[in-house]
Design a protein around this motif. Structure first.
Motif, PDB file in Angstrom:
ATOM      1  N   GLU A  92     -30.851 135.874  62.276  1.00 26.46           N
ATOM      2  CA  GLU A  92     -31.083 134.032  62.622  1.00 26.46           C
ATOM      3  C   GLU A  92     -32.613 134.137  61.914  1.00 26.46           C
ATOM      4  OE1 GLU A  92     -29.291 131.660  64.090  1.00 26.46           O
ATOM      5  OE2 GLU A  92     -27.520 133.644  64.385  1.00 26.46           O
ATOM      6  N   THR A  93     -33.863 134.659  61.389  1.00 28.52           N
ATOM      7  CA  THR A  93     -34.728 134.525  60.617  1.00 28.52           C
ATOM      8  C   THR A  93     -34.692 133.315  59.717  1.00 28.52           C
ATOM      9  OG1 THR A  93     -35.036 136.900  61.105  1.00 28.52           O
ATOM     10  CG2 THR A  93     -36.733 135.524  60.068  1.00 28.52           C
ATOM     11  N   PHE A  94     -33.360 133.610  58.940  1.00 26.47           N
ATOM     12  CA  PHE A  94     -32.754 131.848  57.889  1.00 26.47           C
ATOM     13  C   PHE A  94     -32.417 131.349  58.561  1.00 26.47           C
ATOM     14  CE2 PHE A  94     -33.544 136.309  56.310  1.00 26.47           C
ATOM     15  CZ  PHE A  94     -34.873 136.579  55.815  1.00 26.47           C
ATOM     16  N   ILE A  95     -31.874 131.096  59.478  1.00 26.52           N
ATOM     17  CA  ILE A  95     -31.821 130.197  59.989  1.00 26.52           C
ATOM     18  C   ILE A  95     -31.949 128.495  59.398  1.00 26.52           C
ATOM     19  CG2 ILE A  95     -33.180 129.167  62.353  1.00 26.52           C
ATOM     20  CD1 ILE A  95     -29.195 128.957  62.118  1.00 26.52           C
ATOM     21  N   VAL A  96     -33.215 128.190  58.731  1.00 23.97           N
ATOM     22  CA  VAL A  96     -33.323 126.948  58.131  1.00 23.97           C
ATOM     23  C   VAL A  96     -32.979 126.823  56.975  1.00 23.97           C
ATOM     24  CG1 VAL A  96     -35.308 127.875  56.840  1.00 23.97           C
ATOM     25  CG2 VAL A  96     -36.095 126.164  57.820  1.00 23.97           C
ATOM     26  N   LEU A  97     -32.456 127.928  56.279  1.00 24.65           N
ATOM     27  CA  LEU A  97     -31.725 127.418  54.837  1.00 24.65           C
ATOM     28  C   LEU A  97     -30.280 126.436  55.184  1.00 24.65           C
ATOM     29  CD1 LEU A  97     -31.705 131.151  53.098  1.00 24.65           C
ATOM     30  CD2 LEU A  97     -33.233 128.830  52.164  1.00 24.65           C
ATOM     31  N   PRO A  98     -29.815 126.891  56.691  1.00 20.16           N
ATOM     32  CA  PRO A  98     -28.604 126.446  56.436  1.00 20.16           C
ATOM     33  C   PRO A  98     -28.375 124.865  57.332  1.00 20.16           C
ATOM     34  CG  PRO A  98     -28.568 127.997  58.778  1.00 20.16           C
ATOM     35  CD  PRO A  98     -29.587 128.349  57.050  1.00 20.16           C
TER      36      PRO A  98
END
Length: 122
Positions: A92-98
């Motif tokens: 979830e750390t990368f949730i900003v991408l989607p």
């Protein structure tokens, strides 16, 4: 012409999506199925349909908004599924991408709707 570019990019994305789906099937690991589905639908199908509309309705294909819509959709249709895959694989750390990818796709679809209303003769 942006319509032709969109159809070509869509064809490449569909080939990549099909290969990815076959690879998941061979491994019997479908964890990336949501990303695969978004790649095929948003990047392949929608992009191709938009390109067809621009080819069939030349006034729409010649609009300055069309280039913005096309490039936004191409960028979003790559970032969105890559972002989904990154969240599935890395967390979830990368949730900003989607989130960013989906908002770019939404902006492109809104532009497409505007272009259709302006050029469809309604």
């Amino acid at each position: 012409m942006i319509g032709s570019l969109m159809m070509r990019v869509a064809a490449v994305i569909l080939v990549i999506g099909m290969i990815w789906g076959i690879e998941m099937g061979i491994r019997q690991n479908f964890a990336m199925a949501p990303a695969h589905a978004h790649l095929n639908l948003v990047g392949g199908v929608l992009l191709f349909v938009f390109g067809l509309y621009y080819r069939l309705v030349p006034a729409a294909g010649d609009s300055p908004l069309t280039k913005w819509q096309g490039w936004l959709h191409i960028a979003g249709s790559i970032l969105f599924p890559v972002g989904v895959a990154t969240v599935i694989g890395k967390g979830e750390t990368f949730i900003v991408l989607p989130i960013i990818g989906s908002l770019i796709v939404l902006a492109a679809v809104v532009l497409f709707a505007l272009i259709v209303f302006r050029t469809s003769g309604v």
